[in-house]
Design a protein around this motif. Structure first.
Motif, PDB file in Angstrom:
ATOM      1  N   ARG A 202     -91.651  46.568 -61.522  1.00 48.13           N
ATOM      2  CA  ARG A 202     -92.767  47.385 -61.981  1.00 48.13           C
ATOM      3  C   ARG A 202     -92.299  48.831 -62.067  1.00 48.13           C
ATOM      4  O   ARG A 202     -91.597  49.331 -61.176  1.00 48.13           O
ATOM      5  CB  ARG A 202     -93.957  47.273 -61.018  1.00 48.13           C
ATOM      6  CG  ARG A 202     -94.574  45.890 -61.014  1.00 48.13           C
ATOM      7  CD  ARG A 202     -95.665  45.763 -59.977  1.00 48.13           C
ATOM      8  NE  ARG A 202     -96.818  46.618 -60.267  1.00 48.13           N
ATOM      9  CZ  ARG A 202     -97.904  46.661 -59.493  1.00 48.13           C
ATOM     10  NH1 ARG A 202     -97.977  45.905 -58.400  1.00 48.13           N
ATOM     11  NH2 ARG A 202     -98.915  47.449 -59.816  1.00 48.13           N
TER      12      ARG A 202
ATOM     13  N   ARG B 185     -92.242  51.693 -59.057  1.00 53.06           N
ATOM     14  CA  ARG B 185     -92.748  51.223 -57.753  1.00 53.06           C
ATOM     15  C   ARG B 185     -91.582  50.911 -56.832  1.00 53.06           C
ATOM     16  O   ARG B 185     -90.735  50.071 -57.132  1.00 53.06           O
ATOM     17  CB  ARG B 185     -93.613  49.966 -57.919  1.00 53.06           C
ATOM     18  CG  ARG B 185     -94.973  50.173 -58.514  1.00 53.06           C
ATOM     19  CD  ARG B 185     -95.918  50.948 -57.612  1.00 53.06           C
ATOM     20  NE  ARG B 185     -96.053  50.422 -56.258  1.00 53.06           N
ATOM     21  CZ  ARG B 185     -96.914  49.465 -55.901  1.00 53.06           C
ATOM     22  NH1 ARG B 185     -97.711  48.884 -56.801  1.00 53.06           N
ATOM     23  NH2 ARG B 185     -97.000  49.082 -54.636  1.00 53.06           N
TER      24      ARG B 185
ATOM     25  N   LEU C 119     -92.553  41.893 -51.443  1.00 47.62           N
ATOM     26  CA  LEU C 119     -92.640  43.096 -52.270  1.00 47.62           C
ATOM     27  C   LEU C 119     -91.881  42.911 -53.583  1.00 47.62           C
ATOM     28  O   LEU C 119     -92.326  43.381 -54.640  1.00 47.62           O
ATOM     29  CB  LEU C 119     -92.115  44.316 -51.508  1.00 47.62           C
ATOM     30  CG  LEU C 119     -93.187  45.026 -50.662  1.00 47.62           C
ATOM     31  CD1 LEU C 119     -93.644  44.158 -49.500  1.00 47.62           C
ATOM     32  CD2 LEU C 119     -92.687  46.366 -50.152  1.00 47.62           C
TER      33      LEU C 119
ATOM     34  N   ARG D 121     -91.591  40.114 -55.170  1.00 46.48           N
ATOM     35  CA  ARG D 121     -92.462  39.307 -56.022  1.00 46.48           C
ATOM     36  C   ARG D 121     -93.547  40.163 -56.672  1.00 46.48           C
ATOM     37  O   ARG D 121     -94.047  39.836 -57.748  1.00 46.48           O
ATOM     38  CB  ARG D 121     -93.078  38.167 -55.210  1.00 46.48           C
ATOM     39  CG  ARG D 121     -92.080  37.098 -54.797  1.00 46.48           C
ATOM     40  CD  ARG D 121     -92.770  35.841 -54.307  1.00 46.48           C
ATOM     41  NE  ARG D 121     -93.486  36.041 -53.063  1.00 46.48           N
ATOM     42  CZ  ARG D 121     -92.962  35.857 -51.851  1.00 46.48           C
ATOM     43  NH1 ARG D 121     -91.690  35.490 -51.733  1.00 46.48           N
ATOM     44  NH2 ARG D 121     -93.695  36.042 -50.769  1.00 46.48           N
ATOM     45  N   ALA D 122     -93.893  41.258 -56.015  1.00 52.65           N
ATOM     46  CA  ALA D 122     -94.870  42.191 -56.592  1.00 52.65           C
ATOM     47  C   ALA D 122     -94.208  43.194 -57.531  1.00 52.65           C
ATOM     48  O   ALA D 122     -94.877  44.102 -58.037  1.00 52.65           O
ATOM     49  CB  ALA D 122     -95.590  42.932 -55.467  1.00 52.65           C
ATOM     50  N   GLY D 123     -92.893  43.043 -57.760  1.00 55.76           N
ATOM     51  CA  GLY D 123     -92.187  43.896 -58.696  1.00 55.76           C
ATOM     52  C   GLY D 123     -91.700  45.209 -58.119  1.00 55.76           C
ATOM     53  O   GLY D 123     -91.349  46.139 -58.860  1.00 55.76           O
ATOM     54  N   ILE D 124     -91.639  45.300 -56.797  1.00 57.86           N
ATOM     55  CA  ILE D 124     -91.287  46.549 -56.126  1.00 57.86           C
ATOM     56  C   ILE D 124     -89.807  46.563 -55.755  1.00 57.86           C
ATOM     57  O   ILE D 124     -89.306  45.613 -55.140  1.00 57.86           O
ATOM     58  CB  ILE D 124     -92.173  46.750 -54.885  1.00 57.86           C
ATOM     59  CG1 ILE D 124     -93.642  46.852 -55.309  1.00 57.86           C
ATOM     60  CG2 ILE D 124     -91.752  47.987 -54.097  1.00 57.86           C
ATOM     61  CD1 ILE D 124     -94.621  46.859 -54.155  1.00 57.86           C
TER      62      ILE D 124
ATOM     63  N   GLU E 216     -97.875  40.736 -49.745  1.00 55.90           N
ATOM     64  CA  GLU E 216     -97.773  40.834 -51.207  1.00 55.90           C
ATOM     65  C   GLU E 216     -99.110  41.278 -51.811  1.00 55.90           C
ATOM     66  O   GLU E 216     -99.136  42.158 -52.691  1.00 55.90           O
ATOM     67  CB  GLU E 216     -97.341  39.496 -51.794  1.00 55.90           C
ATOM     68  CG  GLU E 216     -97.193  39.527 -53.309  1.00 55.90           C
ATOM     69  CD  GLU E 216     -96.731  38.202 -53.898  1.00 55.90           C
ATOM     70  OE1 GLU E 216     -96.790  38.067 -55.136  1.00 55.90           O
ATOM     71  OE2 GLU E 216     -96.311  37.306 -53.128  1.00 55.90           O
ATOM     72  N   ALA E 217    -100.218  40.685 -51.346  1.00 56.32           N
ATOM     73  CA  ALA E 217    -101.529  41.043 -51.897  1.00 56.32           C
ATOM     74  C   ALA E 217    -101.845  42.514 -51.637  1.00 56.32           C
ATOM     75  O   ALA E 217    -102.371  43.218 -52.515  1.00 56.32           O
ATOM     76  CB  ALA E 217    -102.607  40.148 -51.285  1.00 56.32           C
TER      77      ALA E 217
ATOM     78  N   ALA F  24     -99.680  44.999 -51.169  1.00 56.31           N
ATOM     79  CA  ALA F  24     -98.807  45.846 -51.982  1.00 56.31           C
ATOM     80  C   ALA F  24     -99.261  45.873 -53.436  1.00 56.31           C
ATOM     81  O   ALA F  24     -99.243  46.933 -54.085  1.00 56.31           O
ATOM     82  CB  ALA F  24     -97.364  45.351 -51.879  1.00 56.31           C
ATOM     83  N   ARG F  25     -99.674  44.737 -53.949  1.00 52.86           N
ATOM     84  CA  ARG F  25    -100.132  44.685 -55.346  1.00 52.86           C
ATOM     85  C   ARG F  25    -101.393  45.519 -55.553  1.00 52.86           C
ATOM     86  O   ARG F  25    -101.592  46.097 -56.631  1.00 52.86           O
ATOM     87  CB  ARG F  25    -100.406  43.226 -55.749  1.00 52.86           C
ATOM     88  CG  ARG F  25     -99.170  42.382 -55.993  1.00 52.86           C
ATOM     89  CD  ARG F  25     -99.549  41.000 -56.474  1.00 52.86           C
ATOM     90  NE  ARG F  25     -98.405  40.141 -56.694  1.00 52.86           N
ATOM     91  CZ  ARG F  25     -97.677  40.126 -57.809  1.00 52.86           C
ATOM     92  NH1 ARG F  25     -97.997  40.932 -58.817  1.00 52.86           N
ATOM     93  NH2 ARG F  25     -96.651  39.302 -57.932  1.00 52.86           N
ATOM     94  N   ALA F  26    -102.255  45.569 -54.541  1.00 47.30           N
ATOM     95  CA  ALA F  26    -103.563  46.205 -54.693  1.00 47.30           C
ATOM     96  C   ALA F  26    -103.541  47.709 -54.408  1.00 47.30           C
ATOM     97  O   ALA F  26    -104.559  48.377 -54.611  1.00 47.30           O
ATOM     98  CB  ALA F  26    -104.574  45.535 -53.765  1.00 47.30           C
TER      99      ALA F  26
END
Length: 397
Positions: A162, A165, A187, A189-192, A384-385, A387-389
């Motif tokens: 991302r 990020r 993280l 998986r969240a693109g960080i 993960e949730a 970090a994404r939010a």
């Protein structure tokens, strides 16, 4: 001498006179000094409370029989042995008890380094990965500048990054950067993009002031330096992920670091929050009188026992209400009611102080920084949730 220093000196003088008026004052003073030094001095040789009794095959799979501290903990762990040169991964407990003559039998998942033989001594850690490359992402070894010199780090690239990020991962007192690798995958998986850092007094980093810890205060400046490195490499937002004393350093960097304006949130595991209470707790566990423990804290606060901060450790900044007042970004805390090293009460107080910012994930099982090990799936899902939010941080000057 500043007014604060004079006040400290007066307080120490009063404490000294009070102790001198009692029998055994000299021993009390020596005890306070010893406790203070123990709190801030890196161990020359890590403890080795686990002994390998046997390495064998059972039902076609490798197993190891162990006896000693933490050998029977539920979950999966690393066994670090031969002074850190050896690393093995342990699976579930199959049979036995850790404190019995026959020890406990565990699955032996892998021996990554060294040779595991009967008589080997080592320690159980919550680390699982031995190297960032094992995560399955593209990794680099880099160095970044700190106020004391260059420190080494891993740079871990997610498969689908991302834009701008980043995260900085900070291990705990007496641990190693590999401790934090458990937190990288959710993280990624969240693109960080992740920067897994070393800091002062680590192998691969400069020695701290007097080669001692600052209980997160000194180390927070290395965290801030890592945030600056992430920004130089293109980061626009940085999430701080801290474990134990690394969590203390992250909290301080997020509230007072030069680059705090780009910090968008904190993810903390088993955080050390109230340091004065924590040192008193450990002193009580060693049957040290409370007044002696208090004197040791005052010695560190005044800088009369040397630590990582030349002017002493500011304990008034290292407690839940002060840390809570300084918070400006969302925080996820993983803590355990079963943590006997850093009790979860400090995390609960921080969450109660700032309920609008702090999300406390409190579980019933898991020793200190070993929460992921007993049940990794919910730990990773919630991380993960969160970090994404995370929202983009407001500009704070």
């Amino acid at each position: 001498m500043t007014g604060r220093d004079r006040g400290r000196a007066i307080g120490i003088g009063a404490a000294w006179l009070a102790l001198a008026a009692t029998a055994g004052a000299g021993l009390a003073v020596l005890g306070g000094v010893a406790l203070a030094r123990r709190a801030v001095t890196p161990a020359a040789v890590p403890e080795a409370p686990v002994r390998v009794l046997a390495v064998l095959e059972r039902d076609g799979a490798a197993h190891v029989r162990l006896r000693g501290t933490d050998a029977g903990l539920p979950g999966r762990y690393s066994l670090v042995f031969d002074g850190g040169a050896g690393h093995a991964r342990l699976g579930a407990v199959v049979a036995g008890a850790a404190d019995s003559a026959g020890g406990v039998l565990r699955e032996l998942v892998a021996v990554d380094r060294g040779t595991l033989v009967p008589g080997t001594t080592g320690r159980i850690t919550g680390w699982w990965f031995a190297d960032a490359a094992e995560l399955g992402y593209r990794t680099e070894r880099i160095a970044f500048p700190t106020e004391l010199g260059e420190a080494e780090a891993w740079l871990v690239h997610p498969k689908r990054a991302r834009k701008r990020r980043w995260a900085v991962h900070v291990h705990g007192r007496g641990a190693d950067p590999v401790e934090t690798l458990r937190g990288v995958a959710p993280l990624a998986r969240a693109g960080i993009t992740s920067l897994v850092i070393s800091y002062r007094n680590d192998t691969g980093a400069p020695s701290g002031r007097h080669a001692r810890y600052g209980l997160g205060v000194s180390e927070s400046r290395d965290v801030d330096a890592a945030v600056a490195e992430a920004v130089r490499r293109g980061a626009g937002r940085v999430t701080l992920v801290g474990w134990s004393m690394g969590a203390t350093a992250c909290l301080l960097a997020a509230s007072g670091g030069e680059h705090r304006s780009v910090v968008d949130g904190l993810i903390l595991d088993s955080p050390a929050i109230d340091w004065e209470e924590l040192l008193r707790y450990h002193a009580a566990g060693m049957r040290v009188p409370r007044r002696v423990a208090g004197f040791g804290v005052r010695l560190l606060d005044a800088g009369l026992v040397r630590a990582g901060e030349d002017d002493g450790i500011p304990f008034d900044r290292l407690e839940a209400s002060a840390l809570g007042r300084a918070l400006t970004v969302p925080v996820l805390i993983h803590a355990s009611r079963a943590d006997t090293f850093v009790p979860c009460a400090g995390a609960e107080r921080l969450a109660a102080a700032r309920p609008e910012l702090v999300q406390l994930r409190l579980q019933d099982r898991g020793e200190h920084v070993k929460l992921w090990n007993v049940d990794p799936a919910p730990w990773e899902r919630s991380t993960e949730a969160f970090a994404r939010a995370l929202p983009h941080p407001p500009w704070r000057g």
